[in-house]
Design a protein around this motif. Structure first.
Motif, PDB file in Angstrom:
ATOM      1  N   ARG A   7      58.070  25.580  57.216  1.00  0.00           N
ATOM      2  CA  ARG A   7      57.382  24.752  58.213  1.00  0.00           C
ATOM      3  C   ARG A   7      58.108  23.428  58.424  1.00  0.00           C
ATOM      4  O   ARG A   7      58.241  22.951  59.549  1.00  0.00           O
ATOM      5  CB  ARG A   7      55.949  24.465  57.767  1.00  0.00           C
ATOM      6  N   TYR A  10      61.207  24.078  60.403  1.00  0.00           N
ATOM      7  CA  TYR A  10      60.840  24.370  61.786  1.00  0.00           C
ATOM      8  C   TYR A  10      60.500  23.083  62.536  1.00  0.00           C
ATOM      9  O   TYR A  10      60.942  22.869  63.672  1.00  0.00           O
ATOM     10  CB  TYR A  10      59.661  25.338  61.782  1.00  0.00           C
ATOM     11  N   VAL A  57      64.235  26.261  69.501  1.00  0.00           N
ATOM     12  CA  VAL A  57      63.064  26.319  68.626  1.00  0.00           C
ATOM     13  C   VAL A  57      62.676  27.773  68.352  1.00  0.00           C
ATOM     14  O   VAL A  57      62.360  28.135  67.210  1.00  0.00           O
ATOM     15  CB  VAL A  57      61.897  25.515  69.241  1.00  0.00           C
ATOM     16  N   VAL A  58      62.725  28.619  69.368  1.00  0.00           N
ATOM     17  CA  VAL A  58      62.400  30.038  69.169  1.00  0.00           C
ATOM     18  C   VAL A  58      63.428  30.689  68.252  1.00  0.00           C
ATOM     19  O   VAL A  58      63.069  31.470  67.362  1.00  0.00           O
ATOM     20  CB  VAL A  58      62.318  30.762  70.536  1.00  0.00           C
ATOM     21  N   ARG A  61      62.788  29.655  64.726  1.00  0.00           N
ATOM     22  CA  ARG A  61      61.576  30.320  64.237  1.00  0.00           C
ATOM     23  C   ARG A  61      61.868  31.760  63.815  1.00  0.00           C
ATOM     24  O   ARG A  61      61.451  32.211  62.747  1.00  0.00           O
ATOM     25  CB  ARG A  61      60.500  30.282  65.314  1.00  0.00           C
ATOM     26  N   LEU A  64      63.931  31.774  60.587  1.00  0.00           N
ATOM     27  CA  LEU A  64      63.119  31.469  59.413  1.00  0.00           C
ATOM     28  C   LEU A  64      62.199  32.630  59.052  1.00  0.00           C
ATOM     29  O   LEU A  64      62.012  32.932  57.862  1.00  0.00           O
ATOM     30  CB  LEU A  64      62.298  30.200  59.655  1.00  0.00           C
ATOM     31  N   GLU A  65      61.628  33.307  60.035  1.00  0.00           N
ATOM     32  CA  GLU A  65      60.763  34.456  59.759  1.00  0.00           C
ATOM     33  C   GLU A  65      61.546  35.584  59.102  1.00  0.00           C
ATOM     34  O   GLU A  65      61.055  36.235  58.173  1.00  0.00           O
ATOM     35  CB  GLU A  65      60.106  34.954  61.044  1.00  0.00           C
TER      36      GLU A  65
END
Length: 90
Positions: A7, A10, A57-58, A61, A64-65
């Motif tokens: 988090r 991100y 940003v996408v 994300r 990181l996922e």
């Protein structure tokens, strides 16, 4: 990697991405003071630069996922391997 750490990364990626977008606009507008050709680029940068921010940003994300999923899979696999090595009932 924990979820709270992801988090933070991100959030930092979002903040840095927006700052880069805004600094780029400021630089282009300051160059536009000397050469009017840069003013058009600055306006285009402000109008369309959010697309780059959104894609960044996408992308962060998704990255990181994927990393969290790999770490969890590794942890669960290690736990299963540990359970199969331990003799049951002895």
């Amino acid at each position: 990697m924990t979820i709270s750490f992801a988090r933070v990364l991100y959030l930092l990626a979002g903040i840095v991405s927006v700052l880069v977008w805004l600094v780029g606009a400021v630089i282009l507008f300051s160059l536009g003071e000397h050469d009017s050709g840069f003013t058009g680029w600055a306006i285009a940068h402000l109008a369309l630069g959010w697309v780059g921010v959104l894609l960044t940003v996408v992308g962060v994300r998704v990255l990181l996922e994927v990393m969290i999923a790999q770490i969890r899979t590794s942890q669960h696999t290690a736990k299963i391997a540990q359970q199969t090595r331990t003799p049951r009932g002895f």
